[in-house]
Write an enzyme that holds these catalytic residues in place. Structure first.
Site, mmCIF file in Angstrom:
data_model
loop_
_atom_site.group_PDB
_atom_site.id
_atom_site.type_symbol
_atom_site.label_atom_id
_atom_site.label_comp_id
_atom_site.label_asym_id
_atom_site.label_seq_id
_atom_site.Cartn_x
_atom_site.Cartn_y
_atom_site.Cartn_z
ATOM 1 C CG LEU A 195 53.442 44.058 38.294
ATOM 2 C CD1 LEU A 195 54.706 44.113 37.438
ATOM 3 C CD2 LEU A 195 52.517 42.939 37.811
ATOM 4 N N GLY A 237 53.699 37.618 44.013
ATOM 5 C CA GLY A 237 53.041 36.532 43.273
ATOM 6 C C GLY A 237 53.324 36.656 41.788
ATOM 7 C CG HIS A 238 51.749 39.966 39.588
ATOM 8 N ND1 HIS A 238 51.323 40.927 40.483
ATOM 9 C CD2 HIS A 238 50.641 39.556 38.919
ATOM 10 C CE1 HIS A 238 50.011 41.096 40.345
ATOM 11 N NE2 HIS A 238 49.567 40.283 39.415
ATOM 12 C CG ASP A 243 43.274 34.583 39.707
ATOM 13 O OD1 ASP A 243 42.286 35.184 40.111
ATOM 14 O OD2 ASP A 243 44.443 35.015 39.864
ATOM 15 C CD GLN A 291 42.609 34.342 35.295
ATOM 16 O OE1 GLN A 291 41.831 35.272 35.442
ATOM 17 N NE2 GLN A 291 43.894 34.460 35.573
ATOM 18 C CB VAL A 316 53.367 33.987 45.994
ATOM 19 C CG1 VAL A 316 54.310 34.723 46.943
ATOM 20 C CG2 VAL A 316 54.158 33.243 44.922
ATOM 21 C CG MET A 320 51.389 37.959 48.224
ATOM 22 S SD MET A 320 53.031 38.335 47.646
ATOM 23 C CE MET A 320 53.918 38.153 49.184
ATOM 24 C CB SER A 321 45.194 39.617 45.896
ATOM 25 O OG SER A 321 44.256 40.373 45.143
ATOM 26 N NE ARG A 361 39.504 43.116 42.573
ATOM 27 C CZ ARG A 361 39.557 42.418 41.420
ATOM 28 N NH1 ARG A 361 40.150 41.249 41.384
ATOM 29 N NH2 ARG A 361 39.015 42.913 40.329
HETATM 30 P P1 AMP Z 1 46.278 39.616 38.027
HETATM 31 O O1 AMP Z 1 47.243 40.741 37.829
HETATM 32 O O2 AMP Z 1 45.627 39.612 39.373
HETATM 33 O O3 AMP Z 1 45.307 39.453 36.884
HETATM 34 O O4 AMP Z 1 47.151 38.296 38.023
HETATM 35 C C1 AMP Z 1 48.015 37.991 36.965
HETATM 36 C C2 AMP Z 1 48.503 36.566 37.119
HETATM 37 O O5 AMP Z 1 49.197 36.456 38.368
HETATM 38 C C3 AMP Z 1 47.371 35.545 37.150
HETATM 39 O O6 AMP Z 1 47.768 34.392 36.431
HETATM 40 C C4 AMP Z 1 47.224 35.258 38.619
HETATM 41 O O7 AMP Z 1 46.701 33.983 38.902
HETATM 42 C C5 AMP Z 1 48.656 35.382 39.093
HETATM 43 N N1 AMP Z 1 48.701 35.655 40.527
HETATM 44 C C6 AMP Z 1 48.085 36.666 41.188
HETATM 45 N N2 AMP Z 1 48.309 36.578 42.512
HETATM 46 C C7 AMP Z 1 49.081 35.485 42.698
HETATM 47 C C8 AMP Z 1 49.648 34.845 43.841
HETATM 48 N N3 AMP Z 1 49.462 35.307 45.079
HETATM 49 N N4 AMP Z 1 50.386 33.735 43.652
HETATM 50 C C9 AMP Z 1 50.567 33.233 42.395
HETATM 51 N N5 AMP Z 1 50.068 33.779 41.284
HETATM 52 C C10 AMP Z 1 49.334 34.892 41.422
#
Ligand code: AMP
Length: 286
Positions: free
Chosen positions: A33, A36-37, A150, A153, A176, A184-185, A187
């Site tokens: 996490l 962004g999360h 995403d 998605q 974010v 933010m990711s 990855r």
């Molecule tokens: P993930 O854990 O990457 O599958 O992401 C879970 C949720 O968080 C998804 O709905 C993503 O689109 C959202 N998410 C991931 N990174 C960000 C970010 N930088 N800003 C906003 N939402 C995000």
């Protein structure tokens, strides 16, 4: 905060809360996490009495040569962050409870599922929609909160909820970013320091196109060329999977920026795949 692994127990908690008149928000994640999360969770905290967060690295949405095995996992840290973000229920399903022996039924995302991300990652969106539908059946939230990060998605989930009569509303939260603009990711942790600096050029490339749009450029070809040249110069990507200006709901390519459109892109830096997107608004004079 309750940590729940059993889907039936998760559903019982949510049903009891809803029977008391409490509204339930739900944020599905794959963990590792970041802010962004947490922004999604804060959004869920507003306007809902209960917040459920799931952490599940969904094997069904990874291709055979993708990073399922090395995807970052840190449940203890994630649990601490969820607790501090006001999460009531942290749902940590085990793979075998979501995918029992004999599991065979999946969601067909339709044509949008094989464009852009779906073209580069065959089967990815079927895996995503299948797990999201399952999680929605378990949590039964009033509001599902997803991130604009995403974007494709989120639109596919919106379409699934409409097409398959899934109750609840979808709320899509803005991207974010890090201080230098990188979205933010989880990855991003794969990037070494040199790659991390190059990755900032990805967001700058999308921003350059947004600036040109504000200044009056309306040709999709020229706007994407501007993004591409900034990208080449500043991010020096090892590959560009796609970079396109699309209609924000259908993801059909647009030729001219006559209304708000979405610039979407996926690049590779080393072995790391990054995706990002930005709304472009027509500005200036045509
Ligand atoms: P993930 O854990 O990457 O599958 O992401 C879970 C949720 O968080 C998804 O709905 C993503 O689109 C959202 N998410 C991931 N990174 C960000 C970010 N930088 N800003 C906003 N939402 C995000």
């Amino acid at each position: 905060m309750r940590v729940v692994t059993d889907p039936a127990a998760m559903r019982a908690l949510s049903r009891r809360a809803r029977a008391r008149g409490e509204r339930v928000a739900f944020v599905p994640t794959m963990g590792a996490l970041h802010d962004g999360h947490l922004a999604l969770m804060r959004r869920g905290g507003a306007g809902h009495e209960r917040l459920a967060v799931s952490v599940f690295v969904n094997p069904l949405q990874f291709g055979p040569r993708e990073d399922f095995r090395r995807y970052p996992r840190n449940t203890r840290r994630d649990a601490g962050l969820c607790r501090s973000a006001g999460c009531d229920w942290l749902f940590l399903p085990r793979a075998r409870s979501l995918y029992p022996a004999g599991f065979a039924t999946t969601v067909d995302p339709g044509p949008l599922g094989s464009r852009w991300e779906g073209a580069v990652r065959p089967g990815h969106f079927a895996g995503v929609l299948t797990v999201v539908l399952k999680l929605l059946h378990v949590v039964e939230p009033d509001t599902l909160i997803l991130g604009q990060k995403d974007a494709q998605q989120a639109e596919l989930v919106r379409a699934m909820m409409r097409d398959l009569n899934v109750p609840g509303r979808l709320d899509v939260a803005p991207i974010v970013r890090e201080g230098d603009g990188l979205a933010m990711s989880s990855r991003n942790a794969y990037l070494d320091s040199g790659q991390r600096r190059r990755a900032a050029g990805f967001a700058r490339a999308l921003r350059a196109a947004a600036g040109a749009a504000r200044a009056g450029e309306r040709s999709a070809a020229r706007l994407t060329a501007i993004a591409r040249s900034t990208l080449r110069r500043e991010a020096r990507p090892d590959g560009v999977d796609y970079l396109a200006l699309v209609e924000p709901r259908t993801f059909a390519p647009v030729r001219r920026l006559d209304r708000r459109s979405l610039l979407i892109a996926a690049i590779r830096i080393g072995r790391t795949r990054l995706i990002d997107n930005r709304f472009l608004n027509p500005g200036g004079r045509a």
